[in-house]
Design a protein around this motif. Structure first.
Motif, mmCIF file in Angstrom:
data_model
loop_
_atom_site.group_PDB
_atom_site.id
_atom_site.type_symbol
_atom_site.label_atom_id
_atom_site.label_comp_id
_atom_site.label_asym_id
_atom_site.label_seq_id
_atom_site.Cartn_x
_atom_site.Cartn_y
_atom_site.Cartn_z
ATOM 1 N N MET A 61 -5.054 -3.628 7.932
ATOM 2 C CA MET A 61 -4.114 -3.568 9.043
ATOM 3 C C MET A 61 -3.711 -4.966 9.474
ATOM 4 O O MET A 61 -4.414 -5.924 9.244
ATOM 5 N N ALA A 62 -2.598 -5.027 10.137
ATOM 6 C CA ALA A 62 -2.024 -6.324 10.499
ATOM 7 C C ALA A 62 -2.477 -6.733 11.892
ATOM 8 O O ALA A 62 -1.701 -6.777 12.831
ATOM 9 N N ILE A 63 -3.763 -7.028 12.005
ATOM 10 C CA ILE A 63 -4.326 -7.333 13.318
ATOM 11 C C ILE A 63 -4.935 -8.731 13.301
ATOM 12 O O ILE A 63 -5.857 -9.014 12.539
ATOM 13 N N ARG A 64 -4.416 -9.619 14.145
ATOM 14 C CA ARG A 64 -5.035 -10.929 14.341
ATOM 15 C C ARG A 64 -5.838 -10.942 15.642
ATOM 16 O O ARG A 64 -6.518 -11.916 15.952
ATOM 17 N N LEU A 65 -5.730 -9.866 16.398
ATOM 18 C CA LEU A 65 -6.318 -9.772 17.725
ATOM 19 C C LEU A 65 -7.515 -8.831 17.674
ATOM 20 O O LEU A 65 -7.413 -7.713 17.166
ATOM 21 N N LEU A 66 -8.651 -9.270 18.187
ATOM 22 C CA LEU A 66 -9.858 -8.445 18.209
ATOM 23 C C LEU A 66 -9.956 -7.672 19.529
ATOM 24 O O LEU A 66 -9.260 -7.995 20.498
ATOM 25 N N PRO A 67 -10.819 -6.645 19.587
ATOM 26 C CA PRO A 67 -10.834 -5.757 20.762
ATOM 27 C C PRO A 67 -11.210 -6.420 22.080
ATOM 28 O O PRO A 67 -10.703 -6.021 23.129
ATOM 29 N N ASP B 10 4.641 -2.638 6.704
ATOM 30 C CA ASP B 10 4.714 -1.422 5.901
ATOM 31 C C ASP B 10 3.379 -1.320 5.186
ATOM 32 O O ASP B 10 3.128 -2.026 4.205
ATOM 33 N N LEU B 11 2.494 -0.472 5.689
ATOM 34 C CA LEU B 11 1.129 -0.403 5.165
ATOM 35 C C LEU B 11 1.056 0.171 3.760
ATOM 36 O O LEU B 11 0.006 0.088 3.114
ATOM 37 N N SER B 12 2.157 0.753 3.279
ATOM 38 C CA SER B 12 2.176 1.281 1.919
ATOM 39 C C SER B 12 2.590 0.222 0.904
ATOM 40 O O SER B 12 2.543 0.459 -0.302
ATOM 41 N N ASP B 13 3.007 -0.942 1.368
ATOM 42 C CA ASP B 13 3.456 -2.043 0.518
ATOM 43 C C ASP B 13 2.454 -3.187 0.634
ATOM 44 O O ASP B 13 2.290 -3.765 1.707
ATOM 45 N N GLY B 14 1.798 -3.516 -0.453
ATOM 46 C CA GLY B 14 0.777 -4.549 -0.423
ATOM 47 C C GLY B 14 1.279 -5.907 0.026
ATOM 48 O O GLY B 14 0.497 -6.738 0.485
ATOM 49 N N ASN B 15 2.579 -6.135 -0.084
ATOM 50 C CA ASN B 15 3.149 -7.420 0.321
ATOM 51 C C ASN B 15 3.560 -7.439 1.783
ATOM 52 O O ASN B 15 3.965 -8.495 2.295
ATOM 53 N N LYS B 16 3.493 -6.273 2.459
ATOM 54 C CA LYS B 16 3.952 -6.211 3.838
ATOM 55 C C LYS B 16 2.915 -5.616 4.778
ATOM 56 O O LYS B 16 3.239 -5.154 5.859
ATOM 57 N N GLN B 17 1.661 -5.635 4.365
ATOM 58 C CA GLN B 17 0.607 -5.117 5.223
ATOM 59 C C GLN B 17 0.248 -6.110 6.324
ATOM 60 O O GLN B 17 -0.432 -5.759 7.280
ATOM 61 N N SER B 18 0.680 -7.326 6.168
ATOM 62 C CA SER B 18 0.511 -8.347 7.198
ATOM 63 C C SER B 18 1.689 -9.295 7.094
ATOM 64 O O SER B 18 1.915 -9.895 6.044
ATOM 65 N N ARG C 177 6.100 1.698 8.575
ATOM 66 C CA ARG C 177 5.571 2.822 7.798
ATOM 67 C C ARG C 177 4.046 2.746 7.711
ATOM 68 O O ARG C 177 3.463 1.659 7.757
ATOM 69 N N ASP C 178 3.424 3.928 7.554
ATOM 70 C CA ASP C 178 1.970 3.965 7.428
ATOM 71 C C ASP C 178 1.568 3.787 5.965
ATOM 72 O O ASP C 178 2.405 3.511 5.095
ATOM 73 N N GLU C 179 0.276 3.955 5.686
ATOM 74 C CA GLU C 179 -0.235 3.714 4.338
ATOM 75 C C GLU C 179 0.289 4.703 3.302
ATOM 76 O O GLU C 179 0.182 4.482 2.093
ATOM 77 N N ASN C 180 0.860 5.810 3.767
ATOM 78 C CA ASN C 180 1.439 6.813 2.868
ATOM 79 C C ASN C 180 2.949 6.651 2.716
ATOM 80 O O ASN C 180 3.588 7.469 2.048
ATOM 81 N N GLY C 181 3.510 5.626 3.333
ATOM 82 C CA GLY C 181 4.949 5.408 3.246
ATOM 83 C C GLY C 181 5.750 6.247 4.218
ATOM 84 O O GLY C 181 6.979 6.282 4.139
ATOM 85 N N GLU C 182 5.080 6.925 5.165
ATOM 86 C CA GLU C 182 5.797 7.753 6.130
ATOM 87 C C GLU C 182 6.428 6.897 7.216
ATOM 88 O O GLU C 182 5.781 6.009 7.780
ATOM 89 N N ASN C 183 7.693 7.159 7.496
ATOM 90 C CA ASN C 183 8.396 6.461 8.566
ATOM 91 C C ASN C 183 7.776 6.849 9.900
ATOM 92 O O ASN C 183 7.804 8.020 10.300
ATOM 93 N N VAL D 99 -15.707 -6.681 -4.519
ATOM 94 C CA VAL D 99 -14.645 -7.078 -5.434
ATOM 95 C C VAL D 99 -13.297 -6.907 -4.748
ATOM 96 O O VAL D 99 -13.004 -5.855 -4.197
ATOM 97 N N GLY D 100 -12.472 -7.940 -4.791
ATOM 98 C CA GLY D 100 -11.145 -7.859 -4.185
ATOM 99 C C GLY D 100 -11.159 -8.269 -2.726
ATOM 100 O O GLY D 100 -12.204 -8.336 -2.082
ATOM 101 N N SER D 101 -9.977 -8.554 -2.213
ATOM 102 C CA SER D 101 -9.838 -9.012 -0.832
ATOM 103 C C SER D 101 -8.983 -8.052 -0.035
ATOM 104 O O SER D 101 -8.163 -7.310 -0.589
ATOM 105 N N ASN D 102 -9.151 -8.074 1.285
ATOM 106 C CA ASN D 102 -8.296 -7.267 2.142
ATOM 107 C C ASN D 102 -7.040 -8.056 2.498
ATOM 108 O O ASN D 102 -6.795 -9.131 1.961
ATOM 109 N N VAL D 103 -6.228 -7.496 3.423
ATOM 110 C CA VAL D 103 -4.958 -8.146 3.759
ATOM 111 C C VAL D 103 -5.159 -9.475 4.473
ATOM 112 O O VAL D 103 -4.221 -10.260 4.590
#
Length: 238
Positions: free
Chosen positions: A1-7, A31-39, A117-123, A215-219
């Protein structure tokens, strides 16, 4: 998720400005369904912003806080159907944009992400419950901007590293950077680092081990969700 702010945060609603939308068009936001636009710099929550358009009205003109004459965000898709008299997407007239350099007139930090959009591409225009669960607003909607208070932020909101006691000044990409107290003009400072820590969510979940086991990194570019440095900040955007 595109969060720089903690609770963790402590502020008054009187210090939240809620009249600006984030400047930009479709494709600039989350757009959480697009790996280039999750943040993105314009979509993340926890972006330090300045006013982009603050013109209420020109001389002799009128001002409407809601723009219904254009569809800059283009969230509705096809709108040129025959026999439809009007089909526009309303949006706030005034805009903010991420800070880009030291000395920018920062008005605060965004409390919600601007998400398409969410992770499923839903508007998310058609799923307001999911949008609220993501703690987001739609492109065109006013995004709440906190000008003063105590907040916690991830290292994604900070360029480089900052130390306890540092003053925070604006930087590119909607971020801030830490400078020694007194090293900058007081009018350029947007806050102070009260405390600093480091979190390793992998060690928390597994009970032991290092982030390299994943293995692998998050957004965020980390091996686990929001792993890395975090800061408690006294925000004061005059």
């Amino acid at each position: 998720m595109a969060i720089r702010l903690l609770p963790f945060r402590d502020y008054s609603e009187h210090d939240v400005v809620n009249i600006y939308r984030m400047d930009g068009v479709k494709g600039d936001f989350i757009d959480l369904s697009d790996g280039n636009k999750q943040s993105t710099d314009k979509g993340d929550a926890g972006v330090f912003v300045k006013v982009q358009n603050g013109t209420l009205n020109s001389a002799g003109g009128n001002w409407d806080p809601v723009d219904v004459d254009s569809n800059l965000s283009n969230l509705l898709g096809k709108t040129d159907y025959p026999h439809v008299g009007r089909n526009n997407y309303p949006q706030a007239s005034l805009t903010v944009t991420p800070v880009t350099a030291s000395g920018d007139a920062c008005i605060g930090i965004t409390l919600r992400q601007t998400v398409e959009r969410d992770e499923n591409g839903e508007n998310l225009l058609y799923n307001p419950l999911k949008r609220d669960e993501l703690y987001g607003v739609l492109p065109g909607e006013a995004v709440p901007v906190l000008s003063r208070g105590m907040i916690s932020i991830t290292d994604l909101a900070v360029a480089g590293t900052a130390s306890v006691g540092d003053s925070l000044v604006t930087h590119q990409g909607g971020r801030v950077s830490g400078v020694a107290h007194g090293a900058h003009d007081a009018g350029d400072c947007v806050g102070t680092v009260l405390a600093k820590g480091h979190r390793d969510d992998v060690a928390v979940v597994q009970g032991t081990g290092a982030a390299s086991q994943i293995v692998g990194s998050n957004v965020f570019g980390d091996k686990a969700y929001q792993s890395g440095d975090y800061y408690i900040v006294k925000l004061n955007c005059a």
